[in-house]
Design an enzyme around this catalytic site. Structure first.
Site, PDB file in Angstrom:
ATOM      1  N   GLY A   1      31.300  44.502  32.645  1.00 11.04           N
ATOM      2  CA  GLY A   1      32.033  43.494  33.391  1.00 11.04           C
ATOM      3  C   GLY A   1      32.286  43.968  34.803  1.00 11.04           C
ATOM      4  O   GLY A   1      32.207  45.167  35.098  1.00 11.04           O
TER       5      GLY A   1
ATOM      6  N   GLN B   1      36.330  44.510  43.014  1.00 13.68           N
ATOM      7  CA  GLN B   1      35.714  45.834  42.929  1.00 13.68           C
ATOM      8  C   GLN B   1      34.585  46.019  43.943  1.00 13.68           C
ATOM      9  O   GLN B   1      34.187  47.141  44.227  1.00 13.68           O
ATOM     10  CB  GLN B   1      35.146  46.084  41.525  1.00 13.68           C
ATOM     11  CG  GLN B   1      36.201  46.227  40.449  1.00 13.68           C
ATOM     12  CD  GLN B   1      35.548  46.440  39.098  1.00 13.68           C
ATOM     13  OE1 GLN B   1      35.222  45.471  38.418  1.00 13.68           O
ATOM     14  NE2 GLN B   1      35.330  47.674  38.702  1.00 13.68           N
TER      15      GLN B   1
ATOM     16  N   CYS C   1      35.756  52.202  33.424  1.00 14.63           N
ATOM     17  CA  CYS C   1      35.692  51.229  34.524  1.00 14.63           C
ATOM     18  C   CYS C   1      34.799  51.798  35.614  1.00 14.63           C
ATOM     19  O   CYS C   1      34.877  52.989  35.917  1.00 14.63           O
ATOM     20  CB  CYS C   1      37.102  51.019  35.065  1.00 14.63           C
ATOM     21  SG  CYS C   1      37.186  49.892  36.463  1.00 14.63           S
ATOM     22  N   LEU C   2      33.972  50.947  36.218  1.00 19.18           N
ATOM     23  CA  LEU C   2      33.094  51.417  37.291  1.00 19.18           C
ATOM     24  C   LEU C   2      33.902  51.903  38.496  1.00 19.18           C
ATOM     25  O   LEU C   2      33.407  52.698  39.289  1.00 19.18           O
ATOM     26  CB  LEU C   2      32.138  50.293  37.731  1.00 19.18           C
ATOM     27  CG  LEU C   2      31.160  49.788  36.662  1.00 19.18           C
ATOM     28  CD1 LEU C   2      30.365  48.602  37.182  1.00 19.18           C
ATOM     29  CD2 LEU C   2      30.226  50.901  36.197  1.00 19.18           C
TER      30      LEU C   2
ATOM     31  N   HIS D   1      40.688  43.483  30.720  1.00 18.77           N
ATOM     32  CA  HIS D   1      40.401  44.502  31.730  1.00 18.77           C
ATOM     33  C   HIS D   1      39.998  43.848  33.061  1.00 18.77           C
ATOM     34  O   HIS D   1      40.505  44.212  34.120  1.00 18.77           O
ATOM     35  CB  HIS D   1      39.278  45.414  31.195  1.00 18.77           C
ATOM     36  CG  HIS D   1      38.818  46.469  32.148  1.00 18.77           C
ATOM     37  ND1 HIS D   1      38.985  47.818  31.886  1.00 18.77           N
ATOM     38  CD2 HIS D   1      38.199  46.390  33.352  1.00 18.77           C
ATOM     39  CE1 HIS D   1      38.478  48.513  32.905  1.00 18.77           C
ATOM     40  NE2 HIS D   1      37.997  47.663  33.798  1.00 18.77           N
ATOM     41  N   GLU D   2      39.094  42.872  32.989  1.00 22.45           N
ATOM     42  CA  GLU D   2      38.603  42.248  34.229  1.00 22.45           C
ATOM     43  C   GLU D   2      39.690  41.390  34.886  1.00 22.45           C
ATOM     44  O   GLU D   2      39.818  41.375  36.107  1.00 22.45           O
ATOM     45  CB  GLU D   2      37.341  41.417  33.964  1.00 22.45           C
ATOM     46  CG  GLU D   2      36.143  42.210  33.425  1.00 22.45           C
ATOM     47  CD  GLU D   2      35.820  43.461  34.223  1.00 22.45           C
ATOM     48  OE1 GLU D   2      36.031  43.484  35.447  1.00 22.45           O
ATOM     49  OE2 GLU D   2      35.352  44.444  33.608  1.00 22.45           O
TER      50      GLU D   2
ATOM     51  N   HIS E   1      41.992  43.411  36.884  1.00 23.63           N
ATOM     52  CA  HIS E   1      41.481  43.733  38.228  1.00 23.63           C
ATOM     53  C   HIS E   1      41.923  42.675  39.238  1.00 23.63           C
ATOM     54  O   HIS E   1      42.254  42.992  40.383  1.00 23.63           O
ATOM     55  CB  HIS E   1      39.952  43.767  38.241  1.00 23.63           C
ATOM     56  CG  HIS E   1      39.366  45.082  37.831  1.00 23.63           C
ATOM     57  ND1 HIS E   1      39.613  46.249  38.511  1.00 23.63           N
ATOM     58  CD2 HIS E   1      38.504  45.412  36.832  1.00 23.63           C
ATOM     59  CE1 HIS E   1      38.934  47.250  37.929  1.00 23.63           C
ATOM     60  NE2 HIS E   1      38.259  46.762  36.904  1.00 23.63           N
TER      61      HIS E   1
HETATM   62 NI    NI Z   1      37.001  47.841  35.590  1.00 22.41          NI
END
Ligand code: NI
Length: 169
Positions: A46, A51, A94-95, A136-137, A140
């Site tokens: 995701g 981000q 997470c990226l 999670h997304e 963000h």
């Molecule tokens: Ni993330």
């Protein structure tokens, strides 16, 4: 389509809330294409627009990113309408938080509303892994990283590690 740079903690851009999308226009469509290339390249399950430096309320996800049959999902202006139960996500990552994973307490099932990229209203009932990914997304988009949801002891250890790495660069 471009591969975008994914911002990483402690970049302050990540801790601001995203703005609602008012028009799903060409800029938004292009951003979705670029986000998609970036997510699959990583690979990640995701990605939120914030981000990649775009402060709009857009998330994309594909919970099988290594699968040959890709199924990209786009959610614009997503909102969690209700949530039920608790679960512990295993090894959430997470990226934007490289080289770190932790178990995070999440709701077990959620109801999410938003729009797809054709402005069609969506209503998603999610549980299990999908529920974790969506929480999670959507976090963000509210300026929250998963490390904001772990114990302060664990978080301070991670912060210390990042500071050390930044000093060594
Ligand atoms: Ni993330």
């Amino acid at each position: 389509m471009a591969i975008l740079t994914v911002l990483t903690y402690p970049d302050e851009f990540l801790s601001q809330p995203a703005k609602p999308v008012e028009n799903i226009d060409g800029t938004v469509q292009n951003m979705i294409e670029d986000m998609s290339s970036t997510m699959y390249k990583a690979p990640g399950v995701g990605l939120a627009a914030i981000q990649v430096g775009f402060d709009q309320s857009i998330i994309i996800y594909d919970i099988l990113p290594r699968d040959e049959k890709r199924s990209l999902h786009v959610l614009i202006n997503p909102k969690i309408i209700s949530s039920e139960g608790t679960t512990i996500s295993e090894n959430e990552g997470c990226l934007s938080v490289p080289d770190y994973r932790a178990d995070v307490k999440r709701s077990a099932s959620i109801l999410v509303e938003g729009f797809d990229r054709k402005e069609k209203p969506l209503r998603i009932e999610a549980n299990g892994f999908l529920a974790v990914v969506l929480q999670h997304e959507i976090d963000h988009l509210n300026g929250i990283l998963f490390i904001d949801r772990i114990s302060s002891l664990k978080k301070s250890l991670y912060k210390r590690r990042i500071k050390k790495q930044l000093r060594q660069k």
